[in-house]
Design a protein around this motif. Structure first.
Motif, PDB file in Angstrom:
ATOM      1  N   ALA A 185      51.089  52.182  65.045  1.00  0.00           N
ATOM      2  CA  ALA A 185      52.299  51.657  64.845  1.00  0.00           C
ATOM      3  C   ALA A 185      52.334  51.232  63.199  1.00  0.00           C
ATOM      4  CB  ALA A 185      52.555  50.545  65.581  1.00  0.00           C
ATOM      5  N   GLY A 186      51.029  51.416  62.316  1.00  0.00           N
ATOM      6  CA  GLY A 186      50.936  50.886  60.752  1.00  0.00           C
ATOM      7  C   GLY A 186      51.149  49.888  60.770  1.00  0.00           C
ATOM      8  N   PHE A 187      50.292  49.339  61.305  1.00  0.00           N
ATOM      9  CA  PHE A 187      49.750  47.504  61.126  1.00  0.00           C
ATOM     10  C   PHE A 187      48.627  47.031  61.110  1.00  0.00           C
ATOM     11  CE2 PHE A 187      52.640  46.851  64.720  1.00  0.00           C
ATOM     12  CZ  PHE A 187      51.714  45.779  65.418  1.00  0.00           C
ATOM     13  N   GLU A 188      48.210  45.821  60.708  1.00  0.00           N
ATOM     14  CA  GLU A 188      46.911  45.804  61.455  1.00  0.00           C
ATOM     15  C   GLU A 188      46.950  44.279  61.921  1.00  0.00           C
ATOM     16  OE1 GLU A 188      44.099  46.655  60.087  1.00  0.00           O
ATOM     17  OE2 GLU A 188      44.288  47.811  58.987  1.00  0.00           O
ATOM     18  N   LEU A 189      46.273  43.984  62.481  1.00  0.00           N
ATOM     19  CA  LEU A 189      45.813  43.006  63.681  1.00  0.00           C
ATOM     20  C   LEU A 189      44.717  41.676  64.010  1.00  0.00           C
ATOM     21  CD1 LEU A 189      47.128  42.224  66.670  1.00  0.00           C
ATOM     22  CD2 LEU A 189      45.860  43.518  67.631  1.00  0.00           C
ATOM     23  N   ALA A 190      44.925  41.048  62.974  1.00  0.00           N
ATOM     24  CA  ALA A 190      44.195  40.104  62.880  1.00  0.00           C
ATOM     25  C   ALA A 190      43.885  38.922  63.762  1.00  0.00           C
ATOM     26  CB  ALA A 190      44.304  39.178  61.683  1.00  0.00           C
ATOM     27  N   THR A 191      42.517  38.319  64.409  1.00  0.00           N
ATOM     28  CA  THR A 191      42.900  37.765  65.086  1.00  0.00           C
ATOM     29  C   THR A 191      42.022  36.397  64.347  1.00  0.00           C
ATOM     30  OG1 THR A 191      42.150  39.385  67.257  1.00  0.00           O
ATOM     31  CG2 THR A 191      41.424  36.537  67.174  1.00  0.00           C
ATOM     32  N   VAL A 192      42.887  35.953  64.513  1.00  0.00           N
ATOM     33  CA  VAL A 192      42.224  33.807  63.889  1.00  0.00           C
ATOM     34  C   VAL A 192      41.783  33.091  65.180  1.00  0.00           C
ATOM     35  CG1 VAL A 192      43.269  32.519  62.290  1.00  0.00           C
ATOM     36  CG2 VAL A 192      43.971  34.489  61.835  1.00  0.00           C
ATOM     37  N   THR A 193      40.444  33.095  64.475  1.00  0.00           N
ATOM     38  CA  THR A 193      40.118  31.667  65.306  1.00  0.00           C
ATOM     39  C   THR A 193      40.384  29.537  64.925  1.00  0.00           C
ATOM     40  OG1 THR A 193      38.707  32.946  66.045  1.00  0.00           O
ATOM     41  CG2 THR A 193      38.418  30.558  67.042  1.00  0.00           C
ATOM     42  N   VAL A 194      40.364  29.184  65.616  1.00  0.00           N
ATOM     43  CA  VAL A 194      40.469  27.866  64.944  1.00  0.00           C
ATOM     44  C   VAL A 194      40.881  26.585  65.806  1.00  0.00           C
ATOM     45  CG1 VAL A 194      42.145  28.316  63.099  1.00  0.00           C
ATOM     46  CG2 VAL A 194      43.052  27.591  65.122  1.00  0.00           C
ATOM     47  N   ILE A 209      48.814  35.909  52.884  1.00  0.00           N
ATOM     48  CA  ILE A 209      47.762  36.828  52.836  1.00  0.00           C
ATOM     49  C   ILE A 209      46.885  37.884  52.843  1.00  0.00           C
ATOM     50  CG2 ILE A 209      45.388  35.430  52.358  1.00  0.00           C
ATOM     51  CD1 ILE A 209      46.365  32.715  52.123  1.00  0.00           C
ATOM     52  N   LEU A 210      46.828  38.023  54.185  1.00  0.00           N
ATOM     53  CA  LEU A 210      45.981  38.898  55.130  1.00  0.00           C
ATOM     54  C   LEU A 210      46.509  40.640  54.634  1.00  0.00           C
ATOM     55  CD1 LEU A 210      44.765  37.396  58.065  1.00  0.00           C
ATOM     56  CD2 LEU A 210      43.722  38.344  56.249  1.00  0.00           C
ATOM     57  N   GLU A 211      48.328  40.084  54.225  1.00  0.00           N
ATOM     58  CA  GLU A 211      48.591  41.725  54.063  1.00  0.00           C
ATOM     59  C   GLU A 211      48.433  42.010  52.852  1.00  0.00           C
ATOM     60  OE1 GLU A 211      52.895  41.843  54.538  1.00  0.00           O
ATOM     61  OE2 GLU A 211      52.364  40.626  57.044  1.00  0.00           O
ATOM     62  N   ALA A 212      48.297  41.161  51.627  1.00  0.00           N
ATOM     63  CA  ALA A 212      47.937  41.914  50.433  1.00  0.00           C
ATOM     64  C   ALA A 212      47.138  42.253  49.815  1.00  0.00           C
ATOM     65  CB  ALA A 212      48.241  40.144  49.418  1.00  0.00           C
ATOM     66  N   THR A 213      46.017  41.946  50.766  1.00  0.00           N
ATOM     67  CA  THR A 213      44.395  42.314  51.500  1.00  0.00           C
ATOM     68  C   THR A 213      44.400  43.805  52.273  1.00  0.00           C
ATOM     69  OG1 THR A 213      43.508  40.644  51.245  1.00  0.00           O
ATOM     70  CG2 THR A 213      42.307  42.306  52.439  1.00  0.00           C
ATOM     71  N   ALA A 214      45.127  43.636  53.165  1.00  0.00           N
ATOM     72  CA  ALA A 214      45.222  44.809  54.079  1.00  0.00           C
ATOM     73  C   ALA A 214      46.407  46.232  53.473  1.00  0.00           C
ATOM     74  CB  ALA A 214      45.565  44.353  55.597  1.00  0.00           C
ATOM     75  N   GLY A 215      46.901  45.472  52.714  1.00  0.00           N
ATOM     76  CA  GLY A 215      48.039  46.936  52.136  1.00  0.00           C
ATOM     77  C   GLY A 215      49.297  47.474  53.273  1.00  0.00           C
ATOM     78  N   ARG A 216      49.139  46.012  54.266  1.00  0.00           N
ATOM     79  CA  ARG A 216      50.499  47.502  54.960  1.00  0.00           C
ATOM     80  C   ARG A 216      50.803  45.483  55.978  1.00  0.00           C
ATOM     81  NH1 ARG A 216      48.487  51.251  59.322  1.00  0.00           N
ATOM     82  NH2 ARG A 216      46.203  50.308  60.671  1.00  0.00           N
TER      83      ARG A 216
END
Length: 258
Positions: A185-194, A209-216
């Motif tokens: 679908a054109g996006f990244e999936l990030a799993t953040v564990t806290v 921040i993650l979008e700037a790293t991934a470029g999408r």
């Protein structure tokens, strides 16, 4: 995956086109399941000495009940090089997931929701992951759990993964399927564990921040795990950033033991 498999899968992804319009996603997953049970058939389809025409004819004969679009993709896949038989089956499964994702805008959230339910119920996780339980029983159990709550496409994906785990825990397989659907679908999936829940503003800043790293675009899913003590652990595709307190303590123990 080996280099040959990666190249073949990339070529097939590029030409997947509007396969979802033909209902190809679920039928490809069904084909992947049949291939998983038929190693001799897989060996014939990945045989480098066999002609593409012969393999295409074999696909047409064995999978005559599938839509033409599915047969075309299977024939194209068998004409390409694969690093192993297992990776050929994995490639067909991924193409099925990607085609299924094209037909559903909600499938990423639905697969993550199913994974969350399974991960939160230890007994359910054991029953669905049992190597002794027949696949049909696991499929029936999962279908009772999700039917009417998610789309038929998400149900088909989840039950396929329950029936054919291929060495994977179901929760992990569902999350990987969600990642593949997100990529399609054109996006990244990030799993953040806290250790404790993030506020909405913290999630927004982290996503930026993650979008700037991934470029999408990046969709952030938060998992709360008190065992990490503090800090944060981020997984996006194959990249893992572990800044948790537990990871630092483990690193310190290893240095002291060296």
């Amino acid at each position: 995956m080996g280099s040959a498999s990666r190249e073949s899968l990339a070529a097939l992804r590029a030409n997947l086109g509007s396969a979802a319009d033909q209902g190809v996603g679920t039928s490809l997953l069904g084909a992947a399941g049949e291939l998983e049970k038929a190693p001799a058939l897989v060996a014939a389809l990945v045989d480098a000495s066999a002609s593409a025409d012969a393999k295409s004819a074999l696909v047409a004969r064995v999978f005559a009940q599938l839509p033409a679009g599915s047969q075309s993709i299977l024939g194209a896949a068998s004409a390409l090089g694969w690093s192993s038989s297992d990776e050929f089956v994995a490639g067909i499964e991924e193409l099925g997931l990607r085609a299924a994702a094209q037909s559903s805008n909600e499938i990423v959230d639905e697969l993550l929701a199913i994974a969350g339910v399974i991960d939160s119920d230890h007994e359910l996780e054991l029953n669905l992951g049992s190597k002794l339980a027949p696949a049909a029983d696991k499929v029936a159990l999962l279908r009772r759990l999700v039917e009417g709550k998610v789309s038929e496409t998400a149900t088909a994906v989840a039950t396929h993964l329950a029936a054919f785990p291929r060495g994977r825990r179901l929760g992990a397989a569902l999350r990987e399927a969600a990642r593949i659907a997100a990529d399609q679908a054109g996006f990244e999936l990030a799993t953040v564990t806290v250790a404790g829940a993030l506020s909405s503003s913290q999630q927004s800043r982290l996503a930026s921040i993650l979008e700037a790293t991934a470029g999408r675009p990046v969709k952030v899913t938060t998992v709360t795990d008190a065992t990490i003590i503090g800090g944060i652990r981020i997984q996006m595709a194959d990249d893992i950033i572990d800044g948790s307190v537990q990871a630092r303590l483990d690193d310190l123990r290893q240095r002291l033991a060296a």
